[in-house]
Design an enzyme around this catalytic site. Structure first.
Site, PDB file in Angstrom:
ATOM      1  N   LYS A 140      -0.254   4.454   1.024  1.00  0.00           N
ATOM      2  CA  LYS A 140      -0.615   3.088   1.444  1.00  0.00           C
ATOM      3  C   LYS A 140      -0.116   2.783   2.853  1.00  0.00           C
ATOM      4  O   LYS A 140      -0.718   1.970   3.562  1.00  0.00           O
ATOM      5  CB  LYS A 140      -0.116   2.077   0.419  1.00  0.00           C
ATOM      6  CG  LYS A 140       1.395   1.985   0.266  1.00  0.00           C
ATOM      7  CD  LYS A 140       2.026   0.947   1.170  1.00  0.00           C
ATOM      8  CE  LYS A 140       3.538   0.994   1.104  1.00  0.00           C
ATOM      9  NZ  LYS A 140       4.170  -0.053   1.933  1.00  0.00           N
ATOM     10  N   TRP A 150      15.236  -3.316   3.225  1.00  0.00           N
ATOM     11  CA  TRP A 150      14.908  -3.120   1.815  1.00  0.00           C
ATOM     12  C   TRP A 150      16.168  -2.871   0.992  1.00  0.00           C
ATOM     13  O   TRP A 150      16.310  -3.384  -0.121  1.00  0.00           O
ATOM     14  CB  TRP A 150      13.900  -1.996   1.667  1.00  0.00           C
ATOM     15  CG  TRP A 150      13.316  -1.792   0.294  1.00  0.00           C
ATOM     16  CD1 TRP A 150      13.046  -0.592  -0.300  1.00  0.00           C
ATOM     17  CD2 TRP A 150      12.876  -2.783  -0.638  1.00  0.00           C
ATOM     18  NE1 TRP A 150      12.496  -0.776  -1.545  1.00  0.00           N
ATOM     19  CE2 TRP A 150      12.376  -2.122  -1.777  1.00  0.00           C
ATOM     20  CE3 TRP A 150      12.880  -4.186  -0.632  1.00  0.00           C
ATOM     21  CZ2 TRP A 150      11.880  -2.791  -2.897  1.00  0.00           C
ATOM     22  CZ3 TRP A 150      12.380  -4.863  -1.751  1.00  0.00           C
ATOM     23  CH2 TRP A 150      11.891  -4.172  -2.856  1.00  0.00           C
TER      24      TRP A 150
END
Length: 324
Positions: free
Chosen positions: A184, A15
């Site tokens: 999530k 990322w």
């Protein structure tokens, strides 16, 4: 002559590498910090070996002393250590935006709460959304939310970081955006289990939908807004993470559902599935605020307490009916 902006990215995992590529497209000078730096002219990195870094990205092992913005892209569990060291060298006016998702396991703190302790008084924000690193690094279309308690700062930072392929939306609900990003990962493990165990697409759709209500309750209890769950950081990220095989947390759930022991799954991986560590911390946070989180609780028990998938199914489905 106009000075080009300077963007510092702390962390060169998948990322971090992707964000270095995305922010380089703004034309800024980008510094990418690595814990164990490679030679400065290296153009490919281990986590995304097929990606060539743009020429305006410089790799370093030294923390930046000044920048227009710093993106903190380390795992949540190391954010405290890295931000503490960064605070000692970084100009106090430089905003730091956390780009990690999860809760600190030892404290159940969200990333910005950790930064409030390690970087008191510094302007901070959070960037989160439905983004697979490889697609962002390739310049494929993507969007995310950048939230700060100060909306004006969020708008300023989105203007700085926005590109034609990585579209950012400003928000002042930093608490809700963080909570959604952390939760999530836990839900994605549950979604993977439903498919891996052969429980069907209906079960996964029901789990995702009810998770939105569950996370919304917890967001409101921790200072966020349930409405944030309808946006990129909420429903957008849930859909991607709970359906895409590129999701580390979803793939952990798939293997669990197929009957593979958790210890074996984790031992075979070189990347972090934050949901495994976040689940018990998220459950502790919910209990602290007296919020019902049956899905998060069930996933936590599957991971940590030896509950079987069949037992977990009954824990969720045999509860008394309620109104939606």
């Amino acid at each position: 002559m106009t000075t080009r902006p300077h963007i510092a990215v702390i962390g060169a995992g998948a990322w971090g590498t992707a964000l270095a590529c995305a922010t380089a497209a703004t034309g800024a000078d980008v510094t990418l910090w690595m814990r164990n730096p490679v030679p400065p002219r290296t153009r490919t990195l281990p986590r995304l070996p097929d990606i060539t870094l743009p020429e305006n990205v410089t790799i370093t092992g030294d923390f930046p002393r000044t920048a227009n913005v710093v993106l903190l892209v380390t795992p949540v569990q190391t954010a405290r250590d890295v931000s503490t060291r960064l605070q000692t060298v970084l100009d106090p006016a430089v905003p730091v935006v956390t780009c990690c998702k999860g809760l600190e396991q030892a404290t159940s703190l969200l990333p910005l709460d950790v930064l409030a302790e390690t970087m008191p008084g510094r302007p901070t924000g959070v960037l989160s959304g439905p983004n697979f690193a490889i697609e962002v690094a390739k310049g494929l279309p993507a969007a995310a939310t950048l939230a700060c308690a100060d909306l004006a700062l969020a708008q300023k930072l989105t203007a700085l970081l926005n590109t034609s392929s990585f579209r950012l939306y400003a928000s002042d609900d930093a608490a809700g955006v963080q909570l959604a990003g952390a939760a999530k990962n836990v839900i994605a493990i549950g979604a993977g289990i439903t498919i891996g165990a052969g429980l069907g697409e209906n079960a996964r759709a029901a789990l995702i939908t009810r998770a939105v209500a569950e996370i919304g309750r917890l967001a409101e209890a921790t200072g966020g807004r349930a409405s944030t769950l309808a946006g990129l950081a909420g429903m957008g990220d849930l859909i991607l993470t709970c359906t895409g095989r590129g999701s580390r947390n979803y793939s952990v759930g798939l293997e669990l559902g197929e009957g593979r022991p958790l210890a074996d799954i984790l031992a075979s991986r070189t990347t972090v599935a934050e949901g495994v560590l976040t689940a018990p911390a998220m459950l502790a946070l919910a209990r602290k605020h007296n919020v019902r989180v049956p899905i998060i609780e069930t996933v936590t028990r599957l991971l940590n307490d030896g509950v079987s998938i069949e037992e977990a199914r009954h824990l969720l489905l045999d509860r008394p009916p309620t109104r939606e």
